[in-house]
Design a protein around this motif. Sequence first.
Motif, PDB file in Angstrom:
ATOM      1  N   GLN B 104       0.810  -1.221   0.000  1.00 33.47           N
ATOM      2  CA  GLN B 104       0.000   0.000   0.000  1.00 33.47           C
ATOM      3  C   GLN B 104       0.848   1.278   0.000  1.00 33.47           C
ATOM      4  N   GLN B 108       0.929   4.190  -2.855  1.00 30.32           N
ATOM      5  CA  GLN B 108       0.519   5.569  -2.549  1.00 30.32           C
ATOM      6  C   GLN B 108       1.643   6.553  -2.869  1.00 30.32           C
ATOM      7  N   MET B 111       1.794   7.211  -6.576  1.00 30.87           N
ATOM      8  CA  MET B 111       0.761   8.159  -7.017  1.00 30.87           C
ATOM      9  C   MET B 111       1.141   9.581  -6.615  1.00 30.87           C
ATOM     10  N   PHE B 112       1.651   9.700  -5.389  1.00 30.54           N
ATOM     11  CA  PHE B 112       2.014  11.026  -4.895  1.00 30.54           C
ATOM     12  C   PHE B 112       3.152  11.619  -5.725  1.00 30.54           C
ATOM     13  N   LEU B 115       2.723  13.589  -8.921  1.00 32.92           N
ATOM     14  CA  LEU B 115       2.390  15.010  -8.837  1.00 32.92           C
ATOM     15  C   LEU B 115       3.485  15.886  -9.437  1.00 32.92           C
ATOM     16  N   PHE B 118       2.829  16.156 -13.002  1.00 32.14           N
ATOM     17  CA  PHE B 118       1.613  16.941 -13.251  1.00 32.14           C
ATOM     18  C   PHE B 118       1.852  18.424 -12.971  1.00 32.14           C
TER      19      PHE B 118
END
Lengths: 406, 213
Positions: B104, B108, B111-112, B115, B118
């Motif tokens: 997990q 996570q 995904m973080f 950023l 992005f």
Amino acid sequence: MATRADLKTPVFAAAWLLLCASVCAVLCVSPARALPPQVKVSDTSNDWGTSLTVSWDKAPTSDSLLGFDVWRIEAAEGRAPAPGSDLPSASAALERAGWQKVAAVGGDDTVFVDSGLDHAKAYAYSIIATTASGEVAIGPAAAVRPSIQVLSRNRINVLVAVILFIAVILGLVARARTGAKLFIRKIAGLEAVEEAVGRATEMGRPILYVPGLDPMDEVATVAAIDILGQVARKAAEYETRLMVPNRDPIVMAVAQQVVRESFSAAGRPHLYREGDIFYVTYSQFGFAAAVAGLMIRERPATNFFIGHFYAESLVLAETGNATGAIQIAGTDSDAQLPFFITSCDYTLIGEELYAGAVYLSRQPLLLGALKGQDYAKLVLMAAMMVGIVLSAVNPEMAAVFRGWFK
Amino acid sequence: MKRQGPIILAFIVGMLMMIQFFTPWPRLQDVYNLFLDWKQVVLGFTYILGTWSLVRYHAKKIERRQENYPYSYVALAGLVVTVGAAAIWKTASGPYPWLFDYVQVPMQSTMFSLLAFFVASASYRAFRARTVNATLLLVAGCLVMLGRVSIGPYISGTLFGHEISLVQISDWVLNVPNLAAKRGIMIGVGLGMTATAIKIVLGIEQTYLGKTD
């Protein structure tokens, strides 16, 4: 009067030296810190008569001060039972007289709040200073009864502001009931909702609505659900599929209910699909990954990100941007606003989020409440101007004025 | 009554909580704490609701053989294995903490960390100096970014006879115009929140109950 000649005489010189030596001896030998001379007891404000505040003057320079013991006894109001004096220590004398030690605090402390008291009784206090050379009793202070405060005094300004705000809102709601036309400025993001839903219909693709990441007890989520009701109604009228992924199960249950009602109100209950309003995960980035994946797979033509968001806002908005969807965002999170403004076509900034449902539904009563918000803002702006002028003209009055808003 | 009941309940509870804020009466404080406890209990039960929704969503996908349905097996297997590991070996030791630390948390973090990319793509779009506003944003962004990196303190100049470093300019941009705008937004948010809460307590706002007209 001593003259220069006098100063030269041996007797006068000896006397002068003796005086200087005495002053030095007093300064060096006597304790550097005088012990606190008295104890003061006062009612603690903003409580239900359950505590008293005990304070004592601090000895300024004593190095040998180890700490203070706070002693208490029930007594008739305004009186203080004297402790016995025939015992070797001050604490033993207080104990013998029925006093109770309630706290031991450090030598730097000068205030103690004694809580858990009964407002029907009065309490006297005495302080015992513990020094390296022994104990010194200070006080006692006369007994004081804790009093009940029905209102928290430090919140009276908030109460007045809330009452005025409610009065303004109710006044404007009453005015709206009479049919008065209330002007509300245009909000581009909300004007675009119809167009965004229509676009999804034309393209035959679904609408994605994310009601933020916060639970149902946050006002931003309530506002997001309110807007969802209006968006769902338009989606039902246009017969367009609406998907609502949720991070919180309670929000999911409320969203299901609201969307069902909206579809029914639009006369198309048969189009409602409960499975489209679903729970994903409580994990913040797990949720972001799932919604981003949903956008890539389902290719919704319109994305709504309405509510409170955190760092995942940019992941969602940029993914939506990459899929070419028209995006309308709205959040009260000032840290996420720049991301939404950059990546979305329209963004509801701060208060516009709370105006959304009212703006879309155009219910007269709600418009009245919205107008009340504008008037409150006007009052605050005027207050700010007064504050600026006072700060420049009279800083003392400005400080008092600022205190009203704390 | 279906709609009246919640409105009456919202009014009573809302008024109680509002009064509780303004009075130190311990009984009301107890009621407030009791409500907070209830909230936790209700939250616990809603996870059953959430889990049921998740299982049904993926089961339907599998049943209808929808696109990418094999991933639903992975999602359901993940749910069963994680809950099973916690139920059998408890959460302090055994496979549960391993699943958390090595499955997990890395996912996570992945995904973080996305950023960063992005932010780069969003910045590129935002900083295209096409309009006056975008140019101002570009200049302010460059000043703040340079002021935050290690070279910032070494970039300085003289303005009206005063030595000013880029760090000071960066701090000024953040603490004066940026903070002023932020506070303006926050005042609006505060008023909006208060107005929404008052509307719900007084029963003026009923959209959350499904009333849309």
